[in-house]
Scaffold this active site. Structure first.
Site, PDB file in Angstrom:
ATOM      1  N   ASP A   1      43.045  38.176  32.946  1.00 31.74           N
ATOM      2  CA  ASP A   1      43.870  39.202  33.592  1.00 31.74           C
ATOM      3  C   ASP A   1      42.900  40.219  34.189  1.00 31.74           C
ATOM      4  O   ASP A   1      42.731  41.330  33.679  1.00 31.74           O
ATOM      5  CB  ASP A   1      44.817  39.849  32.573  1.00 31.74           C
ATOM      6  CG  ASP A   1      45.829  40.752  33.254  1.00 31.74           C
ATOM      7  OD1 ASP A   1      45.763  40.880  34.495  1.00 31.74           O
ATOM      8  OD2 ASP A   1      46.684  41.324  32.554  1.00 31.74           O
TER       9      ASP A   1
ATOM     10  N   HIS B   1      53.676  35.855  36.894  1.00 27.17           N
ATOM     11  CA  HIS B   1      54.967  36.543  36.798  1.00 27.17           C
ATOM     12  C   HIS B   1      55.881  35.851  37.803  1.00 27.17           C
ATOM     13  O   HIS B   1      55.417  35.393  38.852  1.00 27.17           O
ATOM     14  CB  HIS B   1      54.890  37.998  37.243  1.00 27.17           C
ATOM     15  CG  HIS B   1      53.981  38.881  36.463  1.00 27.17           C
ATOM     16  ND1 HIS B   1      52.650  38.991  36.734  1.00 27.17           N
ATOM     17  CD2 HIS B   1      54.233  39.744  35.451  1.00 27.17           C
ATOM     18  CE1 HIS B   1      52.110  39.875  35.902  1.00 27.17           C
ATOM     19  NE2 HIS B   1      53.046  40.338  35.117  1.00 27.17           N
TER      20      HIS B   1
ATOM     21  N   ASP C   1      40.776  46.556  34.863  1.00 32.33           N
ATOM     22  CA  ASP C   1      40.903  45.088  34.795  1.00 32.33           C
ATOM     23  C   ASP C   1      39.731  44.350  35.438  1.00 32.33           C
ATOM     24  O   ASP C   1      39.935  43.418  36.234  1.00 32.33           O
ATOM     25  CB  ASP C   1      42.205  44.620  35.479  1.00 32.33           C
ATOM     26  CG  ASP C   1      43.438  44.896  34.639  1.00 32.33           C
ATOM     27  OD1 ASP C   1      43.289  45.274  33.463  1.00 32.33           O
ATOM     28  OD2 ASP C   1      44.554  44.737  35.170  1.00 32.33           O
TER      29      ASP C   1
ATOM     30  N   ASP D   1      55.258  37.035  41.299  1.00 34.80           N
ATOM     31  CA  ASP D   1      53.969  36.740  41.960  1.00 34.80           C
ATOM     32  C   ASP D   1      54.104  35.504  42.828  1.00 34.80           C
ATOM     33  O   ASP D   1      53.499  35.400  43.883  1.00 34.80           O
ATOM     34  CB  ASP D   1      52.855  36.373  40.960  1.00 34.80           C
ATOM     35  CG  ASP D   1      52.665  37.370  39.863  1.00 34.80           C
ATOM     36  OD1 ASP D   1      52.941  38.551  40.097  1.00 34.80           O
ATOM     37  OD2 ASP D   1      52.237  36.950  38.774  1.00 34.80           O
TER      38      ASP D   1
ATOM     39  N   ASP E   1      44.079  38.447  26.927  1.00 36.60           N
ATOM     40  CA  ASP E   1      43.901  38.736  28.338  1.00 36.60           C
ATOM     41  C   ASP E   1      42.482  39.275  28.464  1.00 36.60           C
ATOM     42  O   ASP E   1      42.175  40.393  28.036  1.00 36.60           O
ATOM     43  CB  ASP E   1      44.943  39.742  28.841  1.00 36.60           C
ATOM     44  CG  ASP E   1      46.183  39.047  29.382  1.00 36.60           C
ATOM     45  OD1 ASP E   1      46.316  37.821  29.171  1.00 36.60           O
ATOM     46  OD2 ASP E   1      47.008  39.715  30.026  1.00 36.60           O
TER      47      ASP E   1
ATOM     48  N   GLU F   1      44.667  42.404  25.054  1.00 40.85           N
ATOM     49  CA  GLU F   1      43.898  42.601  26.303  1.00 40.85           C
ATOM     50  C   GLU F   1      42.844  43.685  26.111  1.00 40.85           C
ATOM     51  O   GLU F   1      43.143  44.784  25.632  1.00 40.85           O
ATOM     52  CB  GLU F   1      44.865  42.976  27.431  1.00 40.85           C
ATOM     53  CG  GLU F   1      44.154  43.261  28.742  1.00 40.85           C
ATOM     54  CD  GLU F   1      45.081  43.274  29.953  1.00 40.85           C
ATOM     55  OE1 GLU F   1      46.116  42.569  29.930  1.00 40.85           O
ATOM     56  OE2 GLU F   1      44.758  43.985  30.911  1.00 40.85           O
TER      57      GLU F   1
ATOM     58  N   ASP G   1      43.108  51.525  33.884  1.00 41.78           N
ATOM     59  CA  ASP G   1      43.108  50.095  33.594  1.00 41.78           C
ATOM     60  C   ASP G   1      42.501  49.356  34.793  1.00 41.78           C
ATOM     61  O   ASP G   1      43.215  48.890  35.666  1.00 41.78           O
ATOM     62  CB  ASP G   1      44.571  49.683  33.377  1.00 41.78           C
ATOM     63  CG  ASP G   1      44.726  48.332  32.716  1.00 41.78           C
ATOM     64  OD1 ASP G   1      43.744  47.838  32.145  1.00 41.78           O
ATOM     65  OD2 ASP G   1      45.838  47.783  32.760  1.00 41.78           O
TER      66      ASP G   1
ATOM     67  N   HIS H   1      43.400  47.177  27.625  1.00 39.55           N
ATOM     68  CA  HIS H   1      44.495  47.865  26.942  1.00 39.55           C
ATOM     69  C   HIS H   1      44.010  48.417  25.601  1.00 39.55           C
ATOM     70  O   HIS H   1      44.392  49.507  25.199  1.00 39.55           O
ATOM     71  CB  HIS H   1      45.661  46.910  26.715  1.00 39.55           C
ATOM     72  CG  HIS H   1      46.304  46.416  27.974  1.00 39.55           C
ATOM     73  ND1 HIS H   1      47.349  45.528  27.978  1.00 39.55           N
ATOM     74  CD2 HIS H   1      46.044  46.685  29.276  1.00 39.55           C
ATOM     75  CE1 HIS H   1      47.719  45.278  29.224  1.00 39.55           C
ATOM     76  NE2 HIS H   1      46.920  45.960  30.032  1.00 39.55           N
TER      77      HIS H   1
ATOM     78  N   GLU I   1      52.390  41.763  24.546  1.00 39.57           N
ATOM     79  CA  GLU I   1      51.074  42.260  24.972  1.00 39.57           C
ATOM     80  C   GLU I   1      51.009  43.779  24.796  1.00 39.57           C
ATOM     81  O   GLU I   1      51.659  44.520  25.529  1.00 39.57           O
ATOM     82  CB  GLU I   1      50.867  41.880  26.443  1.00 39.57           C
ATOM     83  CG  GLU I   1      49.513  42.245  26.970  1.00 39.57           C
ATOM     84  CD  GLU I   1      49.286  41.733  28.390  1.00 39.57           C
ATOM     85  OE1 GLU I   1      49.697  40.589  28.699  1.00 39.57           O
ATOM     86  OE2 GLU I   1      48.708  42.482  29.177  1.00 39.57           O
TER      87      GLU I   1
HETATM   88  C1  XUL Z   1      49.412  44.957  32.885  1.00 38.91           C
HETATM   89  C2  XUL Z   1      49.162  43.606  32.380  1.00 38.91           C
HETATM   90  C3  XUL Z   1      50.111  42.564  32.838  1.00 38.91           C
HETATM   91  C4  XUL Z   1      50.466  41.564  31.807  1.00 38.91           C
HETATM   92  C5  XUL Z   1      51.537  40.591  32.236  1.00 38.91           C
HETATM   93  O1  XUL Z   1      48.489  45.887  32.498  1.00 38.91           O
HETATM   94  O2  XUL Z   1      48.213  43.369  31.664  1.00 38.91           O
HETATM   95  O3  XUL Z   1      49.602  41.969  33.976  1.00 38.91           O
HETATM   96  O4  XUL Z   1      49.368  40.824  31.405  1.00 38.91           O
HETATM   97  O5  XUL Z   1      52.695  41.238  32.648  1.00 38.91           O
HETATM   98 CO    CO Z   2      47.556  41.592  30.765  1.00 36.34          CO
END
Ligand code: XUL
Ligand code: CO
Length: 436
Positions: free
Chosen positions: A338, A100, A308, A103, A295, A267, A306, A270, A231
């Site tokens: 991600d 991003h 991750d 970041d 992702d 993702e 979430d 998600h 996404e």
């Molecule tokens: C948030 C997410 C983000 C996107 C990019 O849940 O997955 O990091 O991948 O903005």
């Molecule tokens: Co993501």
């Protein structure tokens, strides 16, 4: 300066290796189904979790020990982080990264200052890309952290927030182009609602549609030819995110005449937050011709949010690769981690363990999926299940030559349907186990 003095380039040592800092399955030059593993996956490291993650959670502050990071948001620190990031990715052997805007570079007092900061860091990113050959899988703008986006960005009730977001995406598209990014991602951070009493949903969606059209037009005007990706995510931070799942995104894109310009970045966590499996989302995007990138991560069965986490489950990676192979691969997208090391895994070396585990799990998943496909048993059982559509009345219906009248005549004559056969789910699950 080296940030990881005890780590040398991670090598492929084969399945029998006991070295945790080696690949057992990911052998980048190995060819599977006519393509190297490197090209199948196009593995990407994310800047936000791997180099900006602190381990903070709602109950406590960060725990991560990052000797190279002085904890400030200075430009100097940002530049040092870039060098560390590329050392990490080079040693890991990841061909791509993603970021991003916020970041990589700090926000300044004004938008102009912020853009200058970004330019300064982008120059260093470019230098490191050239030095290492590591490329940018995608860029994206952070349209959710700053409090100006409290009500959303493109869907905010405040038109100035929309305008600021537009200026930010414009700049981010320019730097993504400058860095040769293969894709550009839109994740609708705060594009959703908490309360429908204060929400004009129609207006918000119209604004989002207009925003994405402006992005498409601007990309074209500057010669950015990367793939645009949306996404999907159903909730977090809002209780309802407009880009809920693959089907909702596709409907939105179709309704706003954007389908020709976007694919989806699917993702795992998600998908599960949406009450789907990753495989479902991949299949749905794939059959609609918009599977763009993934992702790669996973949630935790016992935590509802979430998380991750890095993917290590062979069933998950096998299912991902079955779908990805079926739809012809991800390029120009890739497998973007991600994913974040958990709060308790606070040493720098954990970043290597996490990525190596994820890459190996995907490589293993690829080999299992390729074996399943080569054997052909699953495909032939699937074909057999739908055999009634390949002949007789099924074939007539599929060719568009039937209607309710002819079908009623057919069934009145026949009396009842041909007997159903078993779905054999348990047998199939057991069959998949044979390949693991
Ligand atoms: C948030 C997410 C983000 C996107 C990019 O849940 O997955 O990091 O991948 O903005
Ligand atoms: Co993501």
């Amino acid at each position: 300066m080296t940030a990881f003095p005890d780590v040398s380039k991670i090598a492929y040592e084969g399945p029998d290796s006991k070295n945790p800092l080696a690949f057992r399955w990911y052998n980048e030059e190995e060819v599977v189904e006519g393509r190297t593993m490197k090209d199948h996956f196009r593995f990407s490291v994310v800047y936000w979790h791997t180099f900006r993650g602190t381990g903070a959670d709602p109950f406590g502050p960060g725990t991560m020990q990052r000797p190279w990071d002085d904890g400030t948001d200075s430009l100097e620190n940002a530049v040092r982080r870039v060098r560390v990031a590329f050392e990490f990715m080079e040693k890991l052997g990841a061909p791509f990264y993603a970021f991003h805007d916020r970041d990589v570079a700090p926000e300044g007092k004004t938008l102009a200052d912020t853009n200058r900061n970004l330019d300064a860091v982008v120059a260093v990113l470019k230098e490191e890309q050239q030095r290492t050959g590591i490329a940018l899988l995608w860029g994206t703008a952070n349209l959710f952290s700053n409090p100006r986006y409290v009500h959303g960005a493109a869907t905010s009730c405040n038109s100035d927030a929309f305008a600021f977001a537009a200026a930010q995406v414009k700049k981010c598209l320019e730097v993504t182009l400058e860095l040769g990014g293969a894709n550009y991602v839109f994740w609708g951070g705060r594009e959703g609602y908490q309360n429908l009493y204060n929400t004009d949903m129609r207006r918000e969606l119209d604004h989002l549609g207009a925003f994405l059209h402006m992005a498409v037009d601007y990309a074209k005007s500057i010669g950015f030819r990367g793939q645009f990706l949306i996404e999907p995510k159903p909730k977090e931070p809002t209780k309802h995110q407009y880009d809920s799942d693959a089907a909702a995104c596709i409907n939105f894109l179709r309704a706003y005449d954007l389908l020709g310009h976007f694919k989806l970045n699917i993702e795992t966590n998600h998908a599960t937050l949406a009450g789907h499996t990753m495989m479902h989302e991949l299949e749905y995007a794939g059959i609609q011709g918009v599977l763009g990138s993934i992702d790669a991560n996973t949630g935790d069965l016992l935590l509802g949010w979430d998380t991750d986490q890095f993917p290590t489950d062979y069933y998950l990676t096998t299912q991902c690769m079955l779908s990805i192979l079926k739809f012809g691969g991800l390029s120009p997208g890739g497998v973007n981690f991600d994913a974040k090391v958990r709060r308790e895994s606070f040493e720098p070396i954990d970043l290597f363990h996490a990525h190596i585990g994820g890459m190996d799990a995907f490589a293993r998943g690829l080999k299992i999926a390729a074996a399943i496909r080569a054997h052909g048993e699953l495909a032939s059982l699937l074909k057999q299940r739908y055999a009634s559509w390949d002949r007789g009345i099924g074939e007539i219906i599929e060719s568009g030559k039937a209607d309710f009248k002819t079908l009623a005549v057919y069934m009145l004559d026949k009396g009842d349907i041909a007997p159903n056969t078993s779905g054999r789910q348990e047998m199939l699950e057991h069959l998949i186990n044979r390949y693991l």
